[in-house]
Design a protein around this motif. Structure first.
Motif, PDB file in Angstrom:
ATOM      1  N   GLU A 114     104.108   5.454-140.212  1.00 38.06           N
ATOM      2  CA  GLU A 114     104.200   7.061-139.526  1.00 38.06           C
ATOM      3  C   GLU A 114     102.746   7.101-138.897  1.00 38.06           C
ATOM      4  N   ASN A 115     101.769   6.399-139.329  1.00 38.89           N
ATOM      5  CA  ASN A 115     100.403   6.959-138.844  1.00 38.89           C
ATOM      6  C   ASN A 115     100.327   6.469-137.401  1.00 38.89           C
ATOM      7  N   PRO A 116     100.037   7.352-136.181  1.00 35.34           N
ATOM      8  CA  PRO A 116     100.057   7.176-134.973  1.00 35.34           C
ATOM      9  C   PRO A 116      98.602   6.591-134.698  1.00 35.34           C
ATOM     10  N   SER A 117      97.828   6.419-135.508  1.00 34.68           N
ATOM     11  CA  SER A 117      96.509   5.690-135.293  1.00 34.68           C
ATOM     12  C   SER A 117      95.937   5.249-136.570  1.00 34.68           C
ATOM     13  N   ILE A 118      94.967   4.168-136.061  1.00 40.00           N
ATOM     14  CA  ILE A 118      94.362   3.287-137.122  1.00 40.00           C
ATOM     15  C   ILE A 118      92.795   3.656-136.727  1.00 40.00           C
ATOM     16  N   THR A 119      92.219   4.059-137.600  1.00 37.70           N
ATOM     17  CA  THR A 119      90.683   4.310-137.659  1.00 37.70           C
ATOM     18  C   THR A 119      90.352   4.819-135.970  1.00 37.70           C
ATOM     19  N   GLY A 120      91.296   5.883-135.480  1.00 39.02           N
ATOM     20  CA  GLY A 120      91.087   6.206-134.185  1.00 39.02           C
ATOM     21  C   GLY A 120      91.731   5.580-132.831  1.00 39.02           C
ATOM     22  N   VAL A 121      92.431   4.399-133.288  1.00 39.53           N
ATOM     23  CA  VAL A 121      92.960   3.593-132.139  1.00 39.53           C
ATOM     24  C   VAL A 121      94.620   3.898-132.425  1.00 39.53           C
ATOM     25  N   ALA A 122      94.807   4.445-131.079  1.00 36.49           N
ATOM     26  CA  ALA A 122      96.371   4.912-131.216  1.00 36.49           C
ATOM     27  C   ALA A 122      97.254   3.790-131.314  1.00 36.49           C
TER      28      ALA A 122
ATOM     29  N   SER B 144     100.903   2.461-130.521  1.00 32.34           N
ATOM     30  CA  SER B 144     102.058   2.398-129.378  1.00 32.34           C
ATOM     31  C   SER B 144     103.467   2.826-130.360  1.00 32.34           C
ATOM     32  N   PRO B 145     104.297   3.695-129.763  1.00 28.61           N
ATOM     33  CA  PRO B 145     105.600   3.762-130.345  1.00 28.61           C
ATOM     34  C   PRO B 145     106.435   2.669-130.302  1.00 28.61           C
ATOM     35  N   ASN B 146     106.095   1.621-129.641  1.00 29.39           N
ATOM     36  CA  ASN B 146     106.733   0.422-129.551  1.00 29.39           C
ATOM     37  C   ASN B 146     106.412  -0.523-130.611  1.00 29.39           C
ATOM     38  N   ALA B 147     105.165  -0.328-131.176  1.00 27.24           N
ATOM     39  CA  ALA B 147     104.705  -1.283-132.169  1.00 27.24           C
ATOM     40  C   ALA B 147     105.528  -1.503-133.240  1.00 27.24           C
ATOM     41  N   SER B 148     105.769  -2.614-133.621  1.00 21.49           N
ATOM     42  CA  SER B 148     106.537  -3.057-134.791  1.00 21.49           C
ATOM     43  C   SER B 148     106.111  -2.610-136.207  1.00 21.49           C
ATOM     44  N   ALA B 149     107.014  -2.832-137.124  1.00 18.33           N
ATOM     45  CA  ALA B 149     106.547  -2.484-138.488  1.00 18.33           C
ATOM     46  C   ALA B 149     105.460  -3.391-139.161  1.00 18.33           C
ATOM     47  N   ALA B 150     105.573  -4.786-138.352  1.00 14.83           N
ATOM     48  CA  ALA B 150     104.780  -5.810-138.810  1.00 14.83           C
ATOM     49  C   ALA B 150     103.310  -5.366-138.187  1.00 14.83           C
ATOM     50  N   THR B 151     103.291  -5.181-137.016  1.00  9.90           N
ATOM     51  CA  THR B 151     102.236  -4.812-136.339  1.00  9.90           C
ATOM     52  C   THR B 151     101.458  -3.429-136.973  1.00  9.90           C
TER      53      THR B 151
ATOM     54  N   ASN C  59      87.995  -1.469-128.907  1.00 12.26           N
ATOM     55  CA  ASN C  59      86.734  -1.374-128.078  1.00 12.26           C
ATOM     56  C   ASN C  59      86.447  -2.076-126.937  1.00 12.26           C
ATOM     57  N   LEU C  60      86.520  -3.387-127.227  1.00 14.05           N
ATOM     58  CA  LEU C  60      86.503  -4.446-125.924  1.00 14.05           C
ATOM     59  C   LEU C  60      87.431  -4.163-124.853  1.00 14.05           C
ATOM     60  N   CYS C  61      88.577  -3.746-125.027  1.00 13.79           N
ATOM     61  CA  CYS C  61      89.672  -3.386-124.249  1.00 13.79           C
ATOM     62  C   CYS C  61      89.141  -2.071-123.375  1.00 13.79           C
ATOM     63  N   GLY C  62      88.415  -0.984-123.877  1.00 16.56           N
ATOM     64  CA  GLY C  62      88.092   0.081-123.179  1.00 16.56           C
ATOM     65  C   GLY C  62      88.972   1.297-123.856  1.00 16.56           C
ATOM     66  N   ALA C  63      88.483   2.572-123.226  1.00 15.44           N
ATOM     67  CA  ALA C  63      89.193   3.780-123.695  1.00 15.44           C
ATOM     68  C   ALA C  63      90.533   3.973-123.139  1.00 15.44           C
ATOM     69  N   GLY C  64      91.488   4.736-123.917  1.00 13.78           N
ATOM     70  CA  GLY C  64      92.961   4.808-123.617  1.00 13.78           C
ATOM     71  C   GLY C  64      93.963   3.805-123.721  1.00 13.78           C
ATOM     72  N   TYR C  65      93.758   2.822-124.426  1.00 14.31           N
ATOM     73  CA  TYR C  65      94.564   1.726-124.741  1.00 14.31           C
ATOM     74  C   TYR C  65      95.199   2.020-126.073  1.00 14.31           C
ATOM     75  N   LYS C  66      96.518   1.669-126.267  1.00 15.21           N
ATOM     76  CA  LYS C  66      97.321   1.794-127.240  1.00 15.21           C
ATOM     77  C   LYS C  66      97.710   0.433-127.804  1.00 15.21           C
ATOM     78  N   LEU C  67      97.555   0.333-129.271  1.00 15.53           N
ATOM     79  CA  LEU C  67      97.937  -1.144-129.795  1.00 15.53           C
ATOM     80  C   LEU C  67      99.486  -1.257-129.933  1.00 15.53           C
ATOM     81  N   GLU C  68      99.836  -2.316-129.008  1.00 14.55           N
ATOM     82  CA  GLU C  68     101.009  -2.672-128.994  1.00 14.55           C
ATOM     83  C   GLU C  68     101.587  -3.812-129.898  1.00 14.55           C
ATOM     84  N   LEU C  69     100.530  -5.037-130.245  1.00 16.87           N
ATOM     85  CA  LEU C  69     101.183  -6.037-131.009  1.00 16.87           C
ATOM     86  C   LEU C  69      99.546  -6.637-131.827  1.00 16.87           C
ATOM     87  N   VAL C  70      99.752  -6.936-133.093  1.00 18.17           N
ATOM     88  CA  VAL C  70      98.932  -7.755-133.794  1.00 18.17           C
ATOM     89  C   VAL C  70      99.722  -8.850-134.476  1.00 18.17           C
TER      90      VAL C  70
END
Length: 167
Positions: A22-30, A32-39, A55-66
């Motif tokens: 349910e958490n929309p961010s992890i330590t300030g990183v947004a 994505s609503p498309n991210a899987s439960a595994a991600t 931080n290497l990608c830059g501002a405004g990026y949301k996590l899609e996949l891990v």
């Protein structure tokens, strides 16, 4: 207010806690609503890695996949981020702690037009970031080998997948 809190505590009533899904961010990183439960679970388990790679990608990026690669042994971890303009950014983390030949590519997939961003070489930490910046669907390739001359069939990791959320 203090009486209400004390009464709730006495009765064993507590406020519900947000879960990692349910958490929309992890330590300030947004996330994505498309991210899987595994991600979401992997991001919650290693928030520092999520923040460092974002931080290497830059501002405004949301996590899609891990994704742990090649599997739960986790020789490497693939991180994929996307911004509001559908630009893709990917990083490939070396989790072995020794120098390995790594190649990370993100390539547009569009009716014969195929522009790629690639980072390849011997890395002890990570390959990337690599980006596709025009909103096309993309394919991500992550390869890890003991040496550049080794065949892809002997690779420790040889993962090709569509970038999320492309099909």
């Amino acid at each position: 207010m203090m009486v209400a809190v004390a009464t709730m505590a006495t009765l064993g009533i507590v406020a519900p806690q947000a879960s990692a899904t349910e958490n929309p961010s992890i330590t300030g990183v947004a996330i994505s609503p498309n991210a899987s439960a595994a991600t979401r679970a992997l991001a919650a388990a290693d928030p520092k890695a999520v923040q460092d790679t974002a931080n290497l990608c830059g501002a405004g990026y949301k996590l899609e996949l891990v994704e742990r690669l090649p599997d739960a042994r986790r020789f490497g971890t693939l991180f994929q981020y996307q911004n509001s303009a559908s630009n893709e950014c990917a990083l490939f983390d070396n989790n072995l702690g020794t120098s390995k030949y790594m190649k990370l590519s993100v390539c547009e997939v569009d009716d014969g037009h195929r522009a790629c961003s690639t980072d390849a070489g011997y890395f002890t930490q990570y390959a990337g970031p690599v980006r596709v910046t025009d909103g096309f669907c993309a394919r991500i390739t992550a390869i890890m080998k003991d040496s550049a001359g080794a065949s892809d069939s002997s690779a420790l990791i040889n993962r090709v997948e569509p970038a999320v959320p492309c099909d």
